[in-house]
Write a protein that holds these residues in place. Structure first.
Motif, PDB file in Angstrom:
ATOM      1  N   GLU A   1     -70.927 -75.988  16.559  1.00 18.95           N
ATOM      2  CA  GLU A   1     -70.140 -75.707  18.122  1.00 18.95           C
ATOM      3  C   GLU A   1     -71.267 -77.096  18.840  1.00 18.95           C
ATOM      4  O   GLU A   1     -71.336 -78.244  19.294  1.00 18.95           O
TER       5      GLU A   1
ATOM      6  N   ARG B   1     -72.014 -70.970  13.359  1.00 15.75           N
ATOM      7  CA  ARG B   1     -71.658 -71.586  14.356  1.00 15.75           C
ATOM      8  C   ARG B   1     -72.747 -72.255  15.069  1.00 15.75           C
ATOM      9  O   ARG B   1     -71.959 -73.640  15.873  1.00 15.75           O
ATOM     10  N   TYR B   2     -73.928 -72.558  15.840  1.00 14.20           N
ATOM     11  CA  TYR B   2     -75.057 -72.886  16.303  1.00 14.20           C
ATOM     12  C   TYR B   2     -74.973 -74.771  15.331  1.00 14.20           C
ATOM     13  O   TYR B   2     -74.272 -75.127  16.193  1.00 14.20           O
ATOM     14  N   CYS B   3     -74.973 -74.735  14.252  1.00 16.25           N
ATOM     15  CA  CYS B   3     -74.377 -76.291  13.693  1.00 16.25           C
ATOM     16  C   CYS B   3     -73.262 -76.087  14.425  1.00 16.25           C
ATOM     17  O   CYS B   3     -73.738 -77.574  14.332  1.00 16.25           O
TER      18      CYS B   3
ATOM     19  N   PHE C   1     -73.879 -73.798  23.858  1.00 13.56           N
ATOM     20  CA  PHE C   1     -72.992 -72.255  23.308  1.00 13.56           C
ATOM     21  C   PHE C   1     -74.624 -71.927  22.860  1.00 13.56           C
ATOM     22  O   PHE C   1     -75.492 -72.567  22.470  1.00 13.56           O
ATOM     23  N   GLY C   2     -75.206 -70.785  23.447  1.00 10.02           N
ATOM     24  CA  GLY C   2     -76.523 -69.813  23.568  1.00 10.02           C
ATOM     25  C   GLY C   2     -76.257 -69.174  24.654  1.00 10.02           C
ATOM     26  O   GLY C   2     -75.209 -68.851  25.512  1.00 10.02           O
TER      27      GLY C   2
ATOM     28  N   LYS D   1     -78.411 -63.936  16.078  1.00 13.93           N
ATOM     29  CA  LYS D   1     -78.897 -65.227  15.786  1.00 13.93           C
ATOM     30  C   LYS D   1     -79.050 -65.462  14.145  1.00 13.93           C
ATOM     31  O   LYS D   1     -78.099 -66.461  14.125  1.00 13.93           O
TER      32      LYS D   1
END
Length: 261
Positions: A233, A229-231, A188-189, A223
């Motif tokens: 994923e 979502r980052y966490c 993810f990124g 961001k």
């Protein structure tokens, strides 16, 4: 200012909602949702690049990449007409041994799409877990699929999407030695342009439950609004690495079976 390019990962499209609980269900996007996403990209002035163009073209804050894994027939019958409507492009990463079988792209579809500006790459020969393969088997998955697709298109294919997202340094080394310029992951990124000859590309997976607002946040690089979502994923990726392919698949099967009860 550094440019961060969103690379989106799609799979399958359908006019119907899949009510079953299977591994594939979360990756079947409703056609209307896909249409709405592409219409928004077009209306807001974003430029879609193939993966070839990503590595060789000029990038700016409006540059994005669309990719499709597996080579489902819906890529041609449903996604391709919508892309053409809005003059957008995508790169299709196909499993070679599925080409020409039921519900997958036919060779003539691939040739037509390629000559109409779509990009292509490999998603392996058989879509197996690469971590379980011997050196000989891994080399075959990588090289034969690349050779067959390149021969069909009369164009060198140099992008490889890793099946299931499971890989390690050995896999990346083999992908590079097999002649690919990129290894495409499910990390993810955003892609940050660099001078490395061989690149490991992250992607944002577009699943059935992705709200249009979050889709817009990904594209516009908000961001701060994607932190949850980052966490999630990140937790999922670490869980996959901790469990390994077999244990992860087994636990996911148990979970899906309970949901369908």
């Amino acid at each position: 200012m550094a440019i961060h390019v969103p690379i989106l990962e799609y799979h399958d499209l359908s006019h119907k909602t899949d009510s079953t609980k299977s591994f594939h269900s979360p990756y079947i996007l409703n056609v209307q949702d896909f249409y709405n996403q592409m219409q928004w990209l077009h209306s807001t002035g974003y430029t879609t690049l193939t993966l070839d163009q990503l590595l060789t073209g000029r990038l700016d804050d409006k540059s994005i990449v669309l990719t499709f894994d597996d080579g489902h027939l819906s890529n041609y019958e449903l996604a391709y007409p919508i892309l053409k409507t809005f003059r957008l492009s995508a790169t299709f990463l196909i499993v070679w041994e599925r080409v020409g079988t039921n519900d997958y792209l036919q060779k003539k579809n691939i040739i037509e799409m390629y000559h109409d500006g779509m990009g292509f790459g490999s998603h392996s020969l058989t879509h197996t877990n690469l971590l379980s393969l011997s050196d000989t088997e891994l080399y075959k998955e990588l090289v034969q699929s690349r050779t067959e697709i390149s021969h069909l298109l009369k164009h060198d294919v140099c992008h490889f999407s890793i099946p299931y997202g499971f890989y390690n340094r050995r896999i990346l080394t083999f992908v590079e030695h097999a002649g690919y310029n990129t290894a495409i992951t499910e990390n993810f990124g955003y892609y940050k342009p660099n001078r490395a000859a061989f690149k490991v590309l992250p992607r944002f997976t577009v699943k059935t439950d992705l709200p249009i607002r979050q889709f817009m946040d990904i594209i516009t690089r908000r961001k701060a609004r994607l932190i949850l979502r980052y966490c999630s994923e990140g937790i999922l990726r670490n869980l996959k690495l901790l469990l390994g392919y077999r244990n992860y698949i087994r636990l996911k099967s148990i979970f899906l079976n309970r949901l369908s009860d």
